[in-house]
Scaffold this motif. Structure first.
Motif, mmCIF file in Angstrom:
data_model
loop_
_atom_site.group_PDB
_atom_site.id
_atom_site.type_symbol
_atom_site.label_atom_id
_atom_site.label_comp_id
_atom_site.label_asym_id
_atom_site.label_seq_id
_atom_site.Cartn_x
_atom_site.Cartn_y
_atom_site.Cartn_z
ATOM 1 N N ASP A 96 0.930 -1.187 0.039
ATOM 2 C CA ASP A 96 0.045 -0.099 0.069
ATOM 3 C C ASP A 96 0.849 1.281 0.040
ATOM 4 O OD1 ASP A 96 0.982 -0.282 2.807
ATOM 5 O OD2 ASP A 96 -0.957 0.474 3.367
ATOM 6 N N THR A 97 2.034 1.254 0.731
ATOM 7 C CA THR A 97 2.899 2.326 0.691
ATOM 8 C C THR A 97 3.462 2.480 -0.551
ATOM 9 O OG1 THR A 97 3.438 2.165 3.019
ATOM 10 C CG2 THR A 97 5.116 3.363 1.681
ATOM 11 N N TYR A 98 3.963 1.462 -1.259
ATOM 12 C CA TYR A 98 4.319 1.818 -2.782
ATOM 13 C C TYR A 98 3.216 2.204 -3.700
ATOM 14 C CZ TYR A 98 6.204 0.187 -7.380
ATOM 15 O OH TYR A 98 7.046 0.137 -8.529
ATOM 16 N N GLN A 99 2.183 1.782 -3.624
ATOM 17 C CA GLN A 99 1.128 2.094 -4.640
ATOM 18 C C GLN A 99 0.716 3.473 -4.185
ATOM 19 O OE1 GLN A 99 -2.064 -0.861 -4.059
ATOM 20 N NE2 GLN A 99 -1.228 -2.199 -5.760
ATOM 21 N N TRP A 100 0.670 3.918 -2.812
ATOM 22 C CA TRP A 100 0.605 5.421 -2.890
ATOM 23 C C TRP A 100 1.650 6.166 -3.098
ATOM 24 C CZ3 TRP A 100 3.251 8.781 0.269
ATOM 25 C CH2 TRP A 100 2.906 9.986 0.709
ATOM 26 N N TRP A 101 2.721 5.920 -2.963
ATOM 27 C CA TRP A 101 3.883 6.655 -3.610
ATOM 28 C C TRP A 101 4.114 6.932 -5.071
ATOM 29 C CZ3 TRP A 101 8.664 4.999 -5.716
ATOM 30 C CH2 TRP A 101 9.940 5.839 -5.823
ATOM 31 N N LEU A 102 3.500 5.811 -5.747
ATOM 32 C CA LEU A 102 3.664 5.663 -7.065
ATOM 33 C C LEU A 102 2.555 6.710 -7.771
ATOM 34 C CD1 LEU A 102 3.766 2.092 -8.560
ATOM 35 C CD2 LEU A 102 5.514 3.890 -8.581
ATOM 36 N N ARG A 103 1.363 7.296 -6.951
ATOM 37 C CA ARG A 103 0.317 8.010 -7.337
ATOM 38 C C ARG A 103 0.647 9.491 -7.117
ATOM 39 N NH1 ARG A 103 -2.918 3.974 -4.798
ATOM 40 N NH2 ARG A 103 -3.114 5.484 -3.044
ATOM 41 N N LEU A 104 2.006 9.684 -6.318
ATOM 42 C CA LEU A 104 2.117 11.092 -5.828
ATOM 43 C C LEU A 104 2.148 11.977 -7.064
ATOM 44 C CD1 LEU A 104 4.573 10.740 -2.931
ATOM 45 C CD2 LEU A 104 2.098 10.725 -2.825
ATOM 46 N N GLN A 105 3.014 11.428 -8.150
ATOM 47 C CA GLN A 105 3.122 12.461 -9.288
ATOM 48 C C GLN A 105 2.855 11.564 -10.507
ATOM 49 O OE1 GLN A 105 6.942 14.352 -9.381
ATOM 50 N NE2 GLN A 105 6.506 15.820 -7.834
ATOM 51 N N ARG A 106 1.846 10.755 -10.290
ATOM 52 C CA ARG A 106 1.057 10.089 -11.249
ATOM 53 C C ARG A 106 1.989 9.517 -12.546
ATOM 54 N NH1 ARG A 106 -2.178 14.461 -10.112
ATOM 55 N NH2 ARG A 106 -4.223 13.624 -9.074
ATOM 56 N N GLU A 107 3.085 8.602 -11.978
ATOM 57 C CA GLU A 107 4.076 8.142 -12.964
ATOM 58 C C GLU A 107 3.168 7.013 -13.780
ATOM 59 O OE1 GLU A 107 8.827 7.119 -12.543
ATOM 60 O OE2 GLU A 107 7.462 6.835 -10.797
ATOM 61 N N ARG A 108 3.222 6.866 -15.086
ATOM 62 C CA ARG A 108 2.477 6.025 -15.797
ATOM 63 C C ARG A 108 3.245 4.723 -15.904
ATOM 64 N NH1 ARG A 108 0.154 9.867 -20.536
ATOM 65 N NH2 ARG A 108 -1.296 11.310 -19.372
ATOM 66 N N LYS A 109 4.442 4.870 -16.355
ATOM 67 C CA LYS A 109 4.996 3.281 -16.415
ATOM 68 C C LYS A 109 6.444 3.330 -15.630
ATOM 69 C CE LYS A 109 3.361 2.721 -21.196
ATOM 70 N NZ LYS A 109 3.518 2.659 -22.554
ATOM 71 N N PRO A 110 6.361 3.184 -14.313
ATOM 72 C CA PRO A 110 7.623 3.394 -13.559
ATOM 73 C C PRO A 110 8.306 2.230 -13.770
ATOM 74 C CG PRO A 110 5.658 2.750 -12.326
ATOM 75 C CD PRO A 110 5.082 2.969 -13.529
ATOM 76 N N ASN A 111 9.651 2.352 -13.669
ATOM 77 C CA ASN A 111 10.547 1.001 -13.844
ATOM 78 C C ASN A 111 10.486 0.326 -12.515
ATOM 79 O OD1 ASN A 111 11.699 2.587 -16.053
ATOM 80 N ND2 ASN A 111 13.568 1.714 -15.730
ATOM 81 N N ASN A 112 10.917 -0.816 -12.771
ATOM 82 C CA ASN A 112 10.992 -1.925 -11.665
ATOM 83 C C ASN A 112 11.616 -1.137 -10.395
ATOM 84 O OD1 ASN A 112 12.336 -4.113 -9.823
ATOM 85 N ND2 ASN A 112 10.229 -4.816 -10.783
ATOM 86 N N LEU A 113 10.886 -1.182 -9.294
ATOM 87 C CA LEU A 113 11.480 -0.517 -8.114
ATOM 88 C C LEU A 113 12.726 -1.208 -7.548
ATOM 89 C CD1 LEU A 113 11.375 2.002 -6.265
ATOM 90 C CD2 LEU A 113 9.915 0.630 -4.774
#
Length: 340
Positions: A96-113
């Motif tokens: 849930d932390t990771y998904q929340w963080w990904l939404r902060l600046q709405r990164e569409r296709k993030p690289n594998n963390l």
């Protein structure tokens, strides 16, 4: 004074007992276990326990932020187990932390963390103390210097520089403003879009709002291939790799959940600097936060009437964040110097 003497005597007694026990164990060989094994493993174990004990020593400051049962409001929000800095050992995030963080600046296709972090710690330190050796210095006094125009003509410079840590943020300059804002900086928080070159001995604390920010650090210290995020960013930076620290994404969410209680879309660099400091410092003084005496929200290095426009975007809830700092001050956890 008497209490301090008793603590010192107790600590010396314990140290002597520990030395005696260590010497006894290392020299005792009747068990049939090689002394060399005891030397390596028992000594390391005792060393780890001693380090933990040292870190748990009572704060030596006059005012100690982490002291409990002073403010119920503070105790409900402060979680001393949270680690402000990302390391190779604490990089695993809950889903849930990771998904929340990904939404902060709405990164569409993030690289594998996981791949990104693995690559990141090949070029920057992955073994830093996430609390910056907080308990190994006795009393750490820290100044968090904001960018408000209320610093103009404040003459706070020498007072700011007297602190052990001086934390600044984003594009804040010091040259030409030393009398009011000081010249010392130990830690400078920024993200790629707010980057500025730093002094040789200043630690850059990257605040990552997306995976691209982590990739930018890798690129900016090696190939220089990333030149644009949502705006142009410096392709190369001169910061020494060993001076680059990474603000933990989970700590950003902790600030958002515990301290801002969901106000705004995500925390500003200012409030992230404040909560970072109350975790790594024993005393915290704030300078350059809030409007000036005329109610203007502008930076001390410029006279820009629209500098407070961010307050209307909804990205950060500046009023709620400011209320958090004033409540911390009212609870005697920090001090705020309001300038002019």
């Amino acid at each position: 004074m008497m209490t301090m003497r008793k603590r010192t005597l107790k600590w010396l007694t314990f140290s002597l007992l520990l030395i005696f026990l260590t010497s006894f164990v290392l020299n005792y060989s009747s068990t049939g276990v090689p002394t060399a094994w005891f030397s390596k493993h028992m000594a390391l174990g005792l060393s780890d326990n001693l380090r933990k004990l040292i870190k748990s020593q009572p704060c030596a400051c006059t005012r100690c932020i982490s002291q409990g049962k002073v403010s119920y409001w503070f105790d409900q929000r402060f979680n001393k187990t949270m680690q402000p800095l990302l390391t190779a050992h604490n990089a695993l995030m809950e889903k849930d932390t990771y998904q929340w963080w990904l939404r902060l600046q709405r990164e569409r296709k993030p690289n594998n963390l996981s791949d990104t972090i693995r690559e990141l710690f090949r070029v920057v330190p992955g073994n830093v103390d996430p609390m910056l050796d907080k308990r190994l210095v006795g009393c750490r006094r820290c100044a968090v210097v904001g960018n408000s125009g209320n610093l103009k003509d404040s003459s706070y410079g020498p007072e700011i520089d007297s602190h052990d840590f001086v934390v600044r943020m984003n594009r804040a300059p010091t040259v030409g403003f030393e009398a009011d804002v000081g010249s010392k900086t130990t830690h400078h928080l920024m993200y790629p879009e707010s980057f500025r070159e730093l002094g040789e001995n200043v630690s850059m604390v990257l605040v990552p709002f997306k995976t691209t920010d982590l990739q930018w650090v890798i690129s900016a210290t090696t190939t220089g291939t990333i030149t644009h995020t949502y705006v142009p960013v410096p392709p190369k930076i001169k910061v020494k790799q060993e001076k680059i620290l990474i603000y933990h994404p989970a700590f950003i969410k902790y600030v958002f959940d515990n301290w801002l209680q969901g106000h705004g879309r995500y925390p500003s660099t200012g409030i992230l600097s404040v909560i970072f400091s109350i975790h790594v410092c024993d005393e915290v003084d704030l300078y350059g936060f809030g409007a000036d005496s005329k109610g203007n929200w502008h930076h001390y290095w410029e006279n820009n009437p629209s500098a407070g426009a961010f307050r209307k975007t909804g990205v950060h809830d500046a009023d709620f964040e400011y209320n958090v700092t004033t409540t911390l001050a009212a609870a005697s956890k920090i001090r705020i110097f309001k300038g002019r």
